[in-house]
Scaffold this motif. Structure first.
Motif, short mmCIF file in Angstrom:
data_model
loop_
_atom_site.label_atom_id
_atom_site.label_comp_id
_atom_site.label_asym_id
_atom_site.label_seq_id
_atom_site.Cartn_x
_atom_site.Cartn_y
_atom_site.Cartn_z
N LEU A 138 0.84 -1.19 0.00
CA LEU A 138 0.00 0.00 0.00
C LEU A 138 0.87 1.25 0.00
CD1 LEU A 138 -2.85 -0.90 2.51
CD2 LEU A 138 -2.63 -1.46 0.11
N THR A 139 0.51 2.22 -0.80
CA THR A 139 1.23 3.49 -0.84
C THR A 139 0.34 4.67 -0.49
OG1 THR A 139 0.80 3.66 -3.22
CG2 THR A 139 2.87 2.63 -2.55
N SER A 140 -0.97 4.47 -0.57
CA SER A 140 -1.92 5.52 -0.22
C SER A 140 -2.88 4.97 0.82
CB SER A 140 -2.70 5.97 -1.46
OG SER A 140 -3.71 6.90 -1.11
N PHE A 141 -3.18 5.79 1.83
CA PHE A 141 -4.02 5.32 2.93
C PHE A 141 -5.29 6.14 3.08
CE2 PHE A 141 0.54 5.01 4.00
CZ PHE A 141 0.68 3.63 3.91
N ASN A 142 -5.60 6.99 2.11
CA ASN A 142 -6.74 7.90 2.21
C ASN A 142 -8.07 7.16 2.11
OD1 ASN A 142 -8.04 10.45 2.32
ND2 ASN A 142 -8.28 10.44 0.09
N ILE A 166 -9.82 -2.00 1.28
CA ILE A 166 -10.64 -1.50 0.18
C ILE A 166 -10.40 -0.01 -0.05
CG2 ILE A 166 -12.98 -1.36 -0.74
CD1 ILE A 166 -11.99 -4.21 -0.03
N SER A 167 -10.15 0.34 -1.31
CA SER A 167 -10.11 1.75 -1.71
C SER A 167 -11.48 2.09 -2.29
CB SER A 167 -9.02 1.97 -2.75
OG SER A 167 -9.08 3.29 -3.27
N PRO A 168 -12.24 3.00 -1.67
CA PRO A 168 -13.57 3.34 -2.19
C PRO A 168 -13.50 3.79 -3.63
CG PRO A 168 -13.23 4.29 -0.01
CD PRO A 168 -11.89 3.76 -0.45
N ILE A 169 -14.57 3.54 -4.37
CA ILE A 169 -14.59 3.86 -5.80
C ILE A 169 -14.37 5.36 -6.01
CG2 ILE A 169 -17.08 4.24 -5.95
CD1 ILE A 169 -14.87 2.31 -8.48
N GLU A 170 -14.71 6.19 -5.02
CA GLU A 170 -14.47 7.62 -5.13
C GLU A 170 -12.96 7.91 -5.21
OE1 GLU A 170 -18.38 6.85 -3.38
OE2 GLU A 170 -16.34 6.22 -2.81
N ASN A 171 -12.17 7.10 -4.49
CA ASN A 171 -10.71 7.25 -4.56
C ASN A 171 -10.17 6.94 -5.95
OD1 ASN A 171 -10.80 7.75 -1.84
ND2 ASN A 171 -9.27 6.23 -1.27
N GLU A 172 -10.92 6.10 -6.68
CA GLU A 172 -10.48 5.64 -8.00
C GLU A 172 -10.96 6.57 -9.11
OE1 GLU A 172 -8.82 2.35 -8.18
OE2 GLU A 172 -8.67 2.86 -6.06
N GLY A 173 -11.58 7.67 -8.72
CA GLY A 173 -12.11 8.60 -9.71
C GLY A 173 -13.34 8.07 -10.43
N GLY A 174 -13.96 7.03 -9.83
CA GLY A 174 -15.15 6.45 -10.44
C GLY A 174 -14.85 5.48 -11.57
N TYR A 175 -13.55 5.27 -11.88
CA TYR A 175 -13.17 4.39 -12.98
C TYR A 175 -12.93 2.96 -12.51
CZ TYR A 175 -12.44 8.72 -15.58
OH TYR A 175 -12.62 9.94 -16.19
N ASN A 227 -23.95 -1.91 -7.21
CA ASN A 227 -23.13 -0.74 -6.89
C ASN A 227 -21.71 -1.21 -6.60
OD1 ASN A 227 -22.37 1.88 -6.26
ND2 ASN A 227 -23.02 1.69 -4.12
N ILE A 228 -20.73 -0.70 -7.36
CA ILE A 228 -19.33 -1.04 -7.09
C ILE A 228 -18.84 -0.14 -5.97
CG2 ILE A 228 -17.00 -1.08 -8.03
CD1 ILE A 228 -18.15 -1.80 -10.72
N LEU A 229 -18.53 -0.75 -4.83
CA LEU A 229 -18.17 0.01 -3.63
C LEU A 229 -16.71 0.42 -3.60
CD1 LEU A 229 -20.12 -2.11 -0.98
CD2 LEU A 229 -20.90 -0.10 -2.26
N GLY A 230 -15.82 -0.44 -4.10
CA GLY A 230 -14.41 -0.10 -4.05
C GLY A 230 -13.56 -1.24 -4.58
#
Length: 239
Positions: A138-142, A166-175, A227-230
């Protein structure tokens, strides 16, 4: 990461006992269970987390042998278990080398037929950042959170009882990352599946890594009930 024997040796030191049998009595765990931990070289994370919370032991010291045994008066790992969406916890100058991640105790992502528990009680867990970088990549913990996997359809990639970061889909820019493993809520089930998106045919395919389970292809127009959560960005089975 150091071996389970090293971690148990430090627990023996803390509790002032000379062997694992006496340690099992101190931590109220059956000795046969402790022996199984040693054979498998794994300890369920929640067991260690409870000890750290209850005894105010340094996580760095217990897991990695770093620093002092005891937390100082300005640091706390303790967290309240709450049901409200807003997390409430005791935070007192947590050190810069730690990151706090929300663990949803009663939500499981099925790697089989689907399972969901809507009692969203959660606990705050403190992790050493270096441990997460080295052992989970892991490199990002947001806004990362943790749930538990169950079932076998993602074997051998994901096994039942593993903790999924889990990285929420919002962290992924919705992609959606092609071939990534995602947590998907469909109706009253939460699934963990590899996802492939075909923009030409306008379909999404949910793939099980265990080949005995068939893939499921869904038209995008019919995917509105899901719904894709993350995305799963890390995992481990105990410690």
């Amino acid at each position: 990461m150091e071996s389970i024997k090293d971690i148990l040796t430090r627990l023996c030191l803390y509790y002032g006992v000379s062997n694992n049998r006496k340690l099992s009595e101190k931590i109220d765990i059956n000795y046969n269970t402790v022996s199984t931990w040693i054979k498998r070289n794994t300890i369920p994370y929640d067991k260690l987390h409870n000890i750290v919370q209850n005894e105010s032991i340094s996580f760095d010291w217990l897991l990695l042998g770093k620093g002092e045994m005891m937390l100082n008066n300005n640091t706390s790992y303790k967290a309240d278990i709450v049901s409200e969406p807003t997390l409430k916890y005791n935070k007192q100058n947590i050190s810069d080398n730690l990151v706090e991640i929300t663990y949803y105790d009663n939500i499981v992502a099925s790697a089989g037929g689907g399972a969901f528990n809507d009692d969203e009680a959660h606990t705050l867990m403190a992790f050493d950042k270096e441990f997460l970088k080295v052992h989970l990549g892991l490199t990002s913990f947001n806004n990362i959170h943790i749930i538990t996997a169950t079932g076998d359809s993602m074997e051998p990639t994901i096994s039942a009882s593993e903790l999924l970061f889990i990285s929420p889909i919002e962290n992924e820019g919705g992609y959606i990352k092609e071939g990534g493993i995602y947590i998907i809520q469909c109706d009253d089930s939460i699934l963990v599946k590899r996802v492939s998106k075909n923009n030409f045919s306008k379909e999404i395919t949910l793939i099980s890594d265990n080949t005995i389970y068939p893939s499921q292809t869904i038209k995008l127009d019919d995917f509105n009930t899901c719904n894709i959560l993350g995305r799963v960005i890390g995992q481990f089975n105990g410690l």
